[in-house]
Design a protein around this motif. Structure first.
Motif, PDB file in Angstrom:
ATOM      1  N   HIS A   1     -33.639  35.207  15.758  1.00 38.45           N
ATOM      2  CA  HIS A   1     -33.287  34.100  16.633  1.00 38.45           C
ATOM      3  C   HIS A   1     -34.081  32.867  16.237  1.00 38.45           C
ATOM      4  CE1 HIS A   1     -31.742  37.459  18.977  1.00 38.45           C
ATOM      5  NE2 HIS A   1     -31.069  36.601  19.719  1.00 38.45           N
ATOM      6  N   HIS A   2     -33.542  31.699  16.618  1.00 36.10           N
ATOM      7  CA  HIS A   2     -34.194  30.446  16.258  1.00 36.10           C
ATOM      8  C   HIS A   2     -34.241  29.541  17.477  1.00 36.10           C
ATOM      9  CE1 HIS A   2     -35.724  27.454  13.506  1.00 36.10           C
ATOM     10  NE2 HIS A   2     -34.740  26.612  13.782  1.00 36.10           N
ATOM     11  N   LEU A   3     -35.431  29.020  17.757  1.00 36.33           N
ATOM     12  CA  LEU A   3     -35.666  28.132  18.897  1.00 36.33           C
ATOM     13  C   LEU A   3     -35.860  26.711  18.392  1.00 36.33           C
ATOM     14  CD1 LEU A   3     -36.491  27.642  21.950  1.00 36.33           C
ATOM     15  CD2 LEU A   3     -38.852  28.099  21.201  1.00 36.33           C
ATOM     16  N   VAL A   4     -35.098  25.780  18.966  1.00 39.45           N
ATOM     17  CA  VAL A   4     -35.263  24.358  18.646  1.00 39.45           C
ATOM     18  C   VAL A   4     -35.726  23.626  19.902  1.00 39.45           C
ATOM     19  CG1 VAL A   4     -34.065  22.223  18.013  1.00 39.45           C
ATOM     20  CG2 VAL A   4     -33.639  24.329  16.730  1.00 39.45           C
TER      21      VAL A   4
ATOM     22  N   PRO B   1     -38.123  38.941  16.510  1.00 39.88           N
ATOM     23  CA  PRO B   1     -38.599  37.888  15.609  1.00 39.88           C
ATOM     24  C   PRO B   1     -37.869  36.566  15.871  1.00 39.88           C
ATOM     25  CG  PRO B   1     -37.181  39.421  14.414  1.00 39.88           C
ATOM     26  CD  PRO B   1     -37.331  39.968  15.802  1.00 39.88           C
ATOM     27  N   ILE B   2     -38.635  35.553  16.238  1.00 37.06           N
ATOM     28  CA  ILE B   2     -38.073  34.236  16.552  1.00 37.06           C
ATOM     29  C   ILE B   2     -38.757  33.195  15.688  1.00 37.06           C
ATOM     30  CG2 ILE B   2     -37.768  32.481  18.335  1.00 37.06           C
ATOM     31  CD1 ILE B   2     -37.850  34.675  20.414  1.00 37.06           C
ATOM     32  N   SER B   3     -37.976  32.411  14.982  1.00 36.33           N
ATOM     33  CA  SER B   3     -38.524  31.239  14.304  1.00 36.33           C
ATOM     34  C   SER B   3     -38.286  30.021  15.177  1.00 36.33           C
ATOM     35  CB  SER B   3     -37.898  31.063  12.922  1.00 36.33           C
ATOM     36  OG  SER B   3     -36.503  30.819  13.021  1.00 36.33           O
ATOM     37  N   SER B   4     -38.890  28.899  14.824  1.00 37.09           N
ATOM     38  CA  SER B   4     -38.805  27.735  15.701  1.00 37.09           C
ATOM     39  C   SER B   4     -39.045  26.450  14.931  1.00 37.09           C
ATOM     40  CB  SER B   4     -39.818  27.849  16.845  1.00 37.09           C
ATOM     41  OG  SER B   4     -41.127  28.019  16.328  1.00 37.09           O
TER      42      SER B   4
ATOM     43  N   LEU C   1     -45.612  26.638  17.248  1.00 33.27           N
ATOM     44  CA  LEU C   1     -44.225  26.654  16.775  1.00 33.27           C
ATOM     45  C   LEU C   1     -44.186  26.546  15.258  1.00 33.27           C
ATOM     46  CD1 LEU C   1     -42.658  24.377  19.529  1.00 33.27           C
ATOM     47  CD2 LEU C   1     -42.718  26.865  19.431  1.00 33.27           C
ATOM     48  N   GLY C   2     -42.988  26.705  14.694  1.00 30.73           N
ATOM     49  CA  GLY C   2     -42.852  26.839  13.254  1.00 30.73           C
ATOM     50  C   GLY C   2     -43.142  25.592  12.444  1.00 30.73           C
ATOM     51  N   GLY C   3     -42.769  24.441  12.932  1.00 33.01           N
ATOM     52  CA  GLY C   3     -42.983  23.226  12.168  1.00 33.01           C
ATOM     53  C   GLY C   3     -42.072  22.117  12.639  1.00 33.01           C
ATOM     54  N   LEU C   4     -42.106  21.001  11.918  1.00 32.96           N
ATOM     55  CA  LEU C   4     -41.338  19.820  12.294  1.00 32.96           C
ATOM     56  C   LEU C   4     -40.010  19.773  11.555  1.00 32.96           C
ATOM     57  CD1 LEU C   4     -44.059  17.006  12.289  1.00 32.96           C
ATOM     58  CD2 LEU C   4     -43.288  18.437  14.194  1.00 32.96           C
ATOM     59  N   ALA C   5     -38.997  19.268  12.246  1.00 34.29           N
ATOM     60  CA  ALA C   5     -37.705  18.936  11.639  1.00 34.29           C
ATOM     61  C   ALA C   5     -37.555  17.424  11.787  1.00 34.29           C
ATOM     62  CB  ALA C   5     -36.570  19.672  12.331  1.00 34.29           C
ATOM     63  N   LEU C   6     -37.843  16.704  10.729  1.00 36.09           N
ATOM     64  CA  LEU C   6     -37.858  15.242  10.780  1.00 36.09           C
ATOM     65  C   LEU C   6     -36.471  14.663  10.542  1.00 36.09           C
ATOM     66  CD1 LEU C   6     -41.150  14.540   8.843  1.00 36.09           C
ATOM     67  CD2 LEU C   6     -40.616  13.630  11.106  1.00 36.09           C
TER      68      LEU C   6
ATOM     69  N   TRP D   1     -31.854  23.165  13.086  1.00 32.95           N
ATOM     70  CA  TRP D   1     -31.138  24.444  13.179  1.00 32.95           C
ATOM     71  C   TRP D   1     -31.031  25.155  11.830  1.00 32.95           C
ATOM     72  CZ3 TRP D   1     -31.055  26.907  17.383  1.00 32.95           C
ATOM     73  CH2 TRP D   1     -30.965  26.234  18.619  1.00 32.95           C
ATOM     74  N   SER D   2     -31.281  24.443  10.759  1.00 31.89           N
ATOM     75  CA  SER D   2     -31.266  25.085   9.438  1.00 31.89           C
ATOM     76  C   SER D   2     -32.647  25.603   9.029  1.00 31.89           C
ATOM     77  CB  SER D   2     -30.755  24.096   8.382  1.00 31.89           C
ATOM     78  OG  SER D   2     -31.666  23.027   8.216  1.00 31.89           O
ATOM     79  N   ALA D   3     -33.672  25.302   9.835  1.00 34.82           N
ATOM     80  CA  ALA D   3     -35.054  25.659   9.478  1.00 34.82           C
ATOM     81  C   ALA D   3     -35.408  27.058   9.970  1.00 34.82           C
ATOM     82  CB  ALA D   3     -36.017  24.630  10.048  1.00 34.82           C
ATOM     83  N   VAL D   4     -34.555  28.020   9.710  1.00 34.44           N
ATOM     84  CA  VAL D   4     -34.765  29.395  10.156  1.00 34.44           C
ATOM     85  C   VAL D   4     -35.686  30.116   9.182  1.00 34.44           C
ATOM     86  CG1 VAL D   4     -33.644  31.588  10.687  1.00 34.44           C
ATOM     87  CG2 VAL D   4     -32.506  29.438  11.266  1.00 34.44           C
ATOM     88  N   SER D   5     -36.700  30.770   9.714  1.00 32.54           N
ATOM     89  CA  SER D   5     -37.630  31.514   8.870  1.00 32.54           C
ATOM     90  C   SER D   5     -36.989  32.816   8.379  1.00 32.54           C
ATOM     91  CB  SER D   5     -38.902  31.848   9.653  1.00 32.54           C
ATOM     92  OG  SER D   5     -39.540  30.680  10.101  1.00 32.54           O
TER      93      SER D   5
END
Length: 380
Positions: free
Chosen positions: A61-64, A5-8, A29-34, A52-56
Motif C-alpha cells: 500500500h502507498h500513503l500520500v 508494508p506501506i510506503s509513503s 514518512l518515505g520522502g518528498l514528492a516535489l 503516487w508513483s513513489a512506491v517503495s
C-alpha cells in the motif's frame, strides 16, 4: 498481527519544501514528492502523480500526505492497522468540515459509525489517502493525461469508474493547517477536519467501529444555508454537483420522511430554544441560527435512522466492542464543528471558542429533536 508494508510520500512545492521535510522527519514518512514544474501554473495533480508513483519496492500500500497537515507521530502504524482491516479499499484519513463528505462523516459519527462511504459526486479529500499499490498504479495511468489540475477531483473521477468510492475515516487524526493554498483554495477560508480526535481514541474506533455504506438523503450546509443531497443525485445531468435547498428537496422525500416544510416550521416553533437561538443570532444573524437548527434537526433524524438500519449489520465482529467513551467523544467532536463549518468563509474567523461552544449546545438541541422525530415516525 500482520505487518502491512506501506510506503509513503509527502507531496509539496519548493516554497514549502522545508515544511514538508519537517513533516517527513516527524512522521517518519518515505520522502518528498516535489512539483516537477514549479514555475508552471499551479497543479496539485502534477505533484500528485509524482507522489503516487513513489512506491517503495515490496510495499503493498502507498500513503500520500500533503504538506500542510499535522498528524500524530504514529500515523503510519494507525494507517497500517486500518489497511489490515480493509486491504482492498481506498482509505481517506482527513475530511473537510464544510463539504458534503464532511456532513456524511458527521452524520456517521452521530450514528455511531467509524467509517463512511464517500458520496460519488464530490471531490475526494486528498490530504492523507492510502491506496493499494495496484490501485495507485491504475490511478496514475488514469490521471496521466488529464487536463484537470485538482487531484481531489480526479481521484473521485477514478473511483467512479471503479464503481466504488473511498472509505472516509470518521475520526480524523490528520488536521489541515493554515489557510493559504498553492492550488487556489484560499477563498474557502478556514478548512479543518470534521471530527478531530486523539490518535488513541481514533485507532480503537477505526479498528472496531462499523461502516456506514448507505446515506439515503444527506443534509449539509454551505455558506450559511442548509441543503439536502437526494438519493441517486449523482445520476443527474450535472453529475449531481448542483445544490438543492432543503425546502426544495423536501417534496422528493416527503413520503419516506413524513416531512414537509410546514412540519419543519412547526418543529422549529415547538422545539428550537429561543434563548440559545437569540444568542447565536446576535453574532451570526437569525437566518443562520434557524438554518443551522433545521440542518441539525435533519442530521439527528438521519443519524438515528442510519444507526437503526445499518449498525448491527456492519460491526467488525461479535467480540469487538468499541469504547463507548471514545464514541461519545467522537460525537462531541463532530457536533463541535457543525457551527463554524456552516458559516460562510468570511464569517468563520468570528467563531472563537465561546461562539463554538454556544453553537454546539444549540446544535445538540436540534439533533436530539431529530432523533426523537425518527423514533416517533421511522421510515418504512
Amino acid at each position: 498481527m500482520t505487518v502491512v508494508p506501506i510506503s509513503s510520500a509527502v507531496m509539496t512545492h519548493p516554497v514549502r519544501e522545508r515544511q514538508a521535510q519537517e513533516l517527513v522527519s516527524r512522521l517518519r514518512l518515505g520522502g518528498l514528492a516535489l512539483d516537477p514544474a514549479p514555475h508552471d501554473p499551479p497543479s496539485a495533480l502534477r505533484t500528485a502523480l509524482v507522489a503516487w508513483s513513489a512506491v517503495s519496492p515490496g510495499a503493498g500500500h502507498h500513503l500520500v500526505v500533503q504538506d500542510d497537515v499535522s498528524a500524530p507521530p504514529d500515523l503510519l502504524a494507525l494507517v497500517g492497522r486500518a489497511v489490515e482491516r480493509f486491504p482492498d479499499e481506498a482509505l481517506v484519513f482527513y475530511t473537510n468540515w464544510h463539504a458534503r463528505n464532511g456532513s456524511a462523516s458527521r452524520l456517521a459519527a452521530l450514528a455511531g459509525a467509524a467509517w463512511v462511504r464517500a458520496v460519488p459526486e464530490e471531490f475526494t479529500p486528498s490530504l492523507a489517502v492510502c491506496l493499494p499499490v495496484a490501485l495507485a498504479a491504475e490511478f496514475g495511468a488514469f490521471a496521466r493525461d488529464s487536463a484537470e489540475r485538482h487531484d481531489d477531483e480526479v481521484l473521485s473521477g477514478f473511483f467512479r469508474t471503479k464503481g466504488r468510492m473511498s472509505l472516509l475515516a470518521v475520526p480524523n487524526v490528520v488536521e489541515h493547517i493554515g489557510t493559504s493554498s498553492i492550488n487556489g483554495h484560499a477563498a474557502q477560508g478556514i478548512r479543518l477536519a470534521v471530527c478531530p480526535m486523539d490518535a488513541t481514541d481514533a485507532d480503537g474506533l477505526l479498528r472496531r467501529g462499523w461502516v456506514l455504506e448507505e446515506l439515503d438523503w444527506l443534509p449539509y450546509m454551505r455558506y450559511g444555508e442548509g441543503y439536502l443531497r437526494l438519493p441517486g443525485q449523482e445520476k443527474a445531468a450535472d453529475g449531481g454537483r448542483g445544490h438543492i435547498r432543503w425546502r426544495d428537496a423536501l417534496p422528493a422525500i416527503a413520503r419516506s420522511s413524513q416531512l414537509t416544510e410546514e412540519r419543519v416550521r412547526d418543529l422549529v416553533a415547538e422545539h428550537m430554544p429561543l434563548g440559545l437561538a437569540t444568542d447565536v443570532a446576535r453574532t451570526f444573524g437569525p437566518d443562520f441560527a434557524e438554518e443551522l437548527w433545521v440542518h441539525c434537526l435533519f442530521m439527528g433524524r438521519q443519524a438515528a435512522g442510519a444507526a437503526h438500519r445499518h449498525a448491527p449489520q456492519n460491526a467488525a465482529g461479535p467480540a469487538d466492542v468499541v469504547d463507548e467513551d471514545a464514541l461519545a467523544r467522537l460525537k462531541e467532536a463532530a457536533v463541535s464543528t457543525v457551527g463554524p463549518a456552516g458559516l460562510s468563509p468570511e464569517r468563520r474567523p468570528e467563531a472563537g471558542p465561546e461562539k463554538i461552544r454556544l453553537m454546539t449546545e444549540f446544535a445538540w438541541t436540534a439533533i436530539r429533536a431529530g432523533e426523537r422525530l425518527w423514533q416517533d415516525a421511522p421510515d418504512g
